[in-house]
Design an enzyme around this catalytic site. Structure first.
Site, PDB file in Angstrom:
ATOM      1  N   HIS A 353       7.496   1.772   8.937  1.00 44.54           N
ATOM      2  CA  HIS A 353       6.933   3.334   8.604  1.00 44.54           C
ATOM      3  C   HIS A 353       5.954   3.832   9.039  1.00 44.54           C
ATOM      4  O   HIS A 353       5.614   4.974   9.003  1.00 44.54           O
ATOM      5  CB  HIS A 353       6.615   3.006   6.949  1.00 44.54           C
ATOM      6  CG  HIS A 353       7.471   2.852   5.688  1.00 44.54           C
ATOM      7  ND1 HIS A 353       8.232   4.168   5.214  1.00 44.54           N
ATOM      8  CD2 HIS A 353       8.193   2.037   5.209  1.00 44.54           C
ATOM      9  CE1 HIS A 353       9.180   3.648   4.606  1.00 44.54           C
ATOM     10  NE2 HIS A 353       9.074   2.319   4.398  1.00 44.54           N
ATOM     11  N   LYS A 543      -0.502  17.272   1.595  1.00 43.18           N
ATOM     12  CA  LYS A 543      -0.100  15.879   2.105  1.00 43.18           C
ATOM     13  C   LYS A 543      -1.260  15.087   2.244  1.00 43.18           C
ATOM     14  O   LYS A 543      -2.412  15.664   2.032  1.00 43.18           O
ATOM     15  CB  LYS A 543       0.678  15.708   3.360  1.00 43.18           C
ATOM     16  CG  LYS A 543      -0.244  16.735   4.588  1.00 43.18           C
ATOM     17  CD  LYS A 543       0.665  16.600   5.886  1.00 43.18           C
ATOM     18  CE  LYS A 543       1.744  17.329   5.841  1.00 43.18           C
ATOM     19  NZ  LYS A 543       3.236  16.892   6.207  1.00 43.18           N
ATOM     20  N   ARG A 544      -1.109  13.658   2.342  1.00 43.03           N
ATOM     21  CA  ARG A 544      -2.807  12.725   2.615  1.00 43.03           C
ATOM     22  C   ARG A 544      -3.304  13.624   3.591  1.00 43.03           C
ATOM     23  O   ARG A 544      -2.766  14.198   4.494  1.00 43.03           O
ATOM     24  CB  ARG A 544      -2.477  11.304   2.810  1.00 43.03           C
ATOM     25  CG  ARG A 544      -1.654  10.650   1.570  1.00 43.03           C
ATOM     26  CD  ARG A 544      -2.626  10.645   0.503  1.00 43.03           C
ATOM     27  NE  ARG A 544      -3.696   9.859   0.540  1.00 43.03           N
ATOM     28  CZ  ARG A 544      -3.780   8.503   0.032  1.00 43.03           C
ATOM     29  NH1 ARG A 544      -2.964   8.053  -0.782  1.00 43.03           N
ATOM     30  NH2 ARG A 544      -4.732   7.873   0.249  1.00 43.03           N
TER      31      ARG A 544
END
Ligand SMILES: *Cc1c(COP(=O)(O)O)cnc(C)c1O
Length: 829
Positions: A353, A543-544
């Site tokens: 990922h 988003k983060r």
């Protein structure tokens, strides 16, 4: 409640009068018997729970049926192992998938958690795969974010406080997990792992309904329980009270989710969590294999194990499953090493990922030796054979060192990604560009050794949650235009291209967006007391918070717009509402400073009378799935601006595209494929490509040169540096400034000019609402590839060796014989 009496037909389900009456009855019964309330004292939460229990009742029959069906048909099982499932809101999703959606207006806020990865579970059930999600039942999920005085403050997420109507505890299937101890090795005997400490794993099952196909799969999450004799046997004999109090120590394993994103923190408790889920899950997998219909009748053999079991490792977090399965096969089931190793490799597949080095898990050997001594031995043996094989190829010592599972420099560590690659038959990245980088750079040596192992599986999102549930107006409009089949076959959205010149359709699409924007503006006004201009462009970056995602680049653009308006207050300006949101990992100093900078800039911009309604900056507090469902349908412009080569795929980008936002983005992650699908001219692509970034890494990145040659950049940086946005504390952002000039790994300044120019093109197009909406339609029409149904079909056929089926499990209303007949049909396939 407002249960509608009339029969409603819509994309979100056909609900007859009888059905509504039945739901009403169930609702009243649960309010009375389950919640023990009458309407005078019931709270909104009571109503939510009563409805949830009612809807759940509709699942149970199908859930049991589905599991009976899997037993009868005995298809290959797919196990998806992840340390990060924790469910989003289940109620609305369940109602949609069961076709109950329009039976009531669902206005209750069941608290939302971050439900990343639940897209895959939804698609696996919708495609009829015999799949299971396995993870940890964290008592505390991702923290709740409060913004206080512009800073992030974390609060514990006590999500189980009021109970969870969707889960079913299964104490009868509790399993032991061992830690610590030592390995006893007597001559001529197999090694034995002894003197361990035991923790019990209690399963909690949550139903995962497929979309309108009677399939209900299981997500099983494990909770840690101390055994009843915990601490009462050995040294603590006599101190009963202390022993009971110490049960917390064992149960801490499932207490809290580590909130890091793309960052490895080598904490012992985290390694315990990783092994805990793996050990409990594999016992379950093996029990299910052994008790399957054919293994019960014939003699047990593990040769067929890889034909009956596929295990997907979501990142390296469950990597200990590889040595654990070897331990079970070799130490317990007494298989010889080579047989066990071949079965293990054929069973596992690994999804990478990230390529950020700080995110890669590298556990200290010393810690692993203490916690899991037998597993460390097994890893060493795997490594020995792996390096023997490796050395048959180009005999260069450097390469062998690079490929070792054990890293030597700076203290010995186990490289978990290397373990996953060696122990799996397939390795995949999550977007084309990411999979290429995995093969070319990060795991180059492994790709040269076994190129057939490496694949790409571009991520996807479920259109049920990310369109039907969150944007019913758009979902219905699309259904009116092209029919309802697109929900299960998202490529049919291409048909919308035929409507791109129809004024009525263009108007309808624009209307849906405007309605969503109004609704979101009202929500912000109510919850945060902020006034936003619904006629402005909603420019959203959620988003983060992470340096690589470059919220700082967005922030510099905001300051640039501010300065431009201040310089020429009467010059026409396309009004914008810039919405930025996301959580920072609690220990990530720079990310927390970025939040403080954005909120400080917002304070200045929003309170400057010269700016007025032209520009507003909102920090969206506590960004999570339930908030994403609100803001994404209301977005005009989606910010996807990571440094090329750093974002593996992204899934936010896809959600926005499907919901009719245009993308400003770099050629990174899945943005590349979005541009390929929609045509590059229909996205706002800017900035360096991966090759440019690589070249700059070789030749050196000189931030100062950009600062000196770009006057607007210079002005913005000087303002941050001089305390323009933090007058009480001019030095506030010195760490950010210092980073940007001297150690910016993500090269913010290098993309500044290109980004700002691209934003000017965005504003120019936004002025022409008709043309803007035509591009929106082209984007929606091109978003079909990004359904997680497509992703899961690819995993199924190219990695797991299973075929998605259109076979519908007979509903509970049909006799058992119907189920057996369908099971026979499936077995024949
Ligand atoms: C989809 C989603 C993400 C992932 O967003 P990216 O832009 O791909 O990083 C993160 N958080 C929430 C709440 C989401 O829904």
């Amino acid at each position: 409640m407002g249960l509608e009496k009339r029969k409603q037909i819509s994309i979100r389900g056909i609900v007859g009068v009888e059905n509504v009456a039945e739901l009403k009855k169930g609702f009243n019964r649960h309010l009375h018997f389950t919640l023990v309330k009458d309407r005078n004292v019931a709270t909104p939460r009571d109503y939510y729970f009563a409805l949830a229990h009612t809807v759940r009742d509709h699942l149970v029959g199908r859930w049991i049926r589905t599991q009976q069906f899997y037993y009868e048909a005995d298809p290959k099982r797919v196990y998806y192992l992840s340390l990060e499932f924790y469910m989003g809101r289940a109620l609305q999703n369940t109602m949609i998938n069961l076709g109950l959606q329009n039976a009531s207006g669902v206005g209750y806020g069941g608290s939302g958690r971050d439900g990343r990865r639940s897209c895959f579970l939804d698609s696996m059930a919708t495609l009829g795969l015999a799949a299971y999600g396995y993870g940890i039942r964290y008592e505390y999920g991702i923290f709740n974010q409060k913004i206080k005085d512009g800073w992030q403050v974390e609060e514990a997420d006590d999500w189980l406080r009021y109970g969870n109507p969707w889960e079913k505890a299964r104490p009868e299937f509790m399993l032991p997990v061992h830690f610590y101890g030592r390995v006893e090795e007597e001559d001529g005997k197999e090694p034995k792992w002894v003197d361990t400490q035991v923790v019990l794993a209690m399963p909690y099952d949550t139903p995962i309904p497929g979309y309108m196909n009677n399939t209900v799969n299981t997500m099983r999450l494990w909770s840690a329980r101390a055994p009843n004799d915990f601490n009462l046997r050995d040294f603590n004999v006599g101190d009963y009270i202390q022993a009971v109090l110490d049960r917390n120590l064992a149960e801490n394993i499932s207490r809290v989710l580590y909130p890091n994103d793309n960052f490895f923190e080598g904490k012992e408790l985290r390694l315990k969590q990783e092994y805990f889920v793996v050990a409990a899950t594999l016992q379950d997998v093996i029990r299910r294999f052994k008790t399957s219909k054919r293994n019960c009748s014939g003699p047990l053999s593990f040769d067929s194990f890889p034909d009956k079991v596929a295990i997907q490792l979501n990142d390296t977090h469950p990597a200990m499953a590889i040595p654990e399965l070897m331990r079970i096969f070799v130490d317990i089931e007494k298989l010889d090493w080579d047989t066990a190793w071949n079965i293990t490799k054929q069973t596992f597949a690994y999804t990478n990922h990230t390529v950020l080095p700080e995110a890669l898990e590298r556990w200290p050997v010393e810690l692993m030796e203490k916690l899991l001594p037998r597993h460390l031995q097994i890893i060493y043996r795997i490594n020995q054979i792996h390096l023997d094989v490796t050395s048959l190829f180009p005999d260069d010592m450097d390469r062998i060192c690079r490929m070792s599972l054990i890293e030597e420099e700076g203290g010995k560590r186990v490289n978990m990604a290397h373990l996953c690659i060696v122990g799996s038959h397939k390795v995949n990245g999550v977007a084309e560009i990411h999979s290429d980088i995995v093969k070319r750079d990060v795991f180059r040596d492994f790709n040269e050794l076994e190129p057939e192992k490496f694949q790409n599986k571009t991520n996807g999102i479920t259109p049920r949650r990310w369109l039907l549930l969150c944007n019913p107006g758009l979902a219905d409009l699309i259904a009116e235009a092209i029919g309802e089949e697109y929900v299960k076959d998202l490529n049919q959205l291409q048909k919308l291209n035929d409507l791109v010149d129809y004024d009525a359709f263009i108007r309808d699409v624009a209307k849906v967006k405007q309605d969503n924007k109004l609704k979101f503006a009202q929500y912000l006004e109510k919850v945060y007391k902020v006034d936003i201009n619904p006629a402005s462009m909603f420019d959203v970056h959620v988003k983060r918070i992470h340096e690589y995602k470059r919220q700082l680049l967005n922030c510099l653009h905001v300051i640039t717009m501010y300065n431009r308006i201040k310089r020429s207050p009467i010059k026409p300006f396309v009004p914008r509402t810039v919405i930025i949101g996301g959580k920072a990992a609690p220990g990530y100093h720079m990310a927390k400073m970025i939040i403080k900078l954005i909120t400080s800039v917002a304070d200045v911009v929003n309170n400057d009378p010269v700016i007025g309604r032209k520009l507003k900056v909102i920090y969206l507090e506590n960004y999570r799935v339930s908030l994403a469902e609100k803001v994404i349908p209301a977005t005009d412009l989606s910010e996807q601006i990571s440094t090329a080569g750093t974002e593996a795929s992204g899934t936010g980008n896809m959600k926005f595209m499907l919901n009719g936002a245009l993308t400003i983005g770099t050629m990174d992650g899945a943005n590349v494929e979005m541009a390929e699908e929609a045509g590059e001219e229909n996205l706002f692509i800017f900035g360096m490509r991966v090759e440019d970034v690589a070249k700059m890494d070789k030749e050196g990145y000189d931030a100062l040169q950009y600062y000196e040659s770009l006057p607007e950049l210079k002005q913005a940086i000087n303002q941050i540096k001089s305390g323009y946005f933090s007058p009480k504390q001019p030095e506030m952002f010195s760490d950010i400034i210092n980073m940007l000039f001297h150690h910016d790994r993500f090269k913010v300044f290098a993309d500044y000019e290109s980004y700002v120019k691209c934003q000017e093109r965005v504003s120019a197009l936004y002025k022409d609402q008709r043309e803007w909406t035509r591009v929106v339609i082209k984007n929606i029409a091109a978003s079909g590839k990004f359904s997680s149904d497509r992703t899961i079909k690819e995993y199924a056929t190219e990695i797991w060796g299973v075929e998605p089926t259109d076979l519908k499990i007979p509903p509970p209303s049909e006799p058992r014989e119907a189920l057996e007949e369908t099971a026979r049909a499936l077995r024949k396939n």
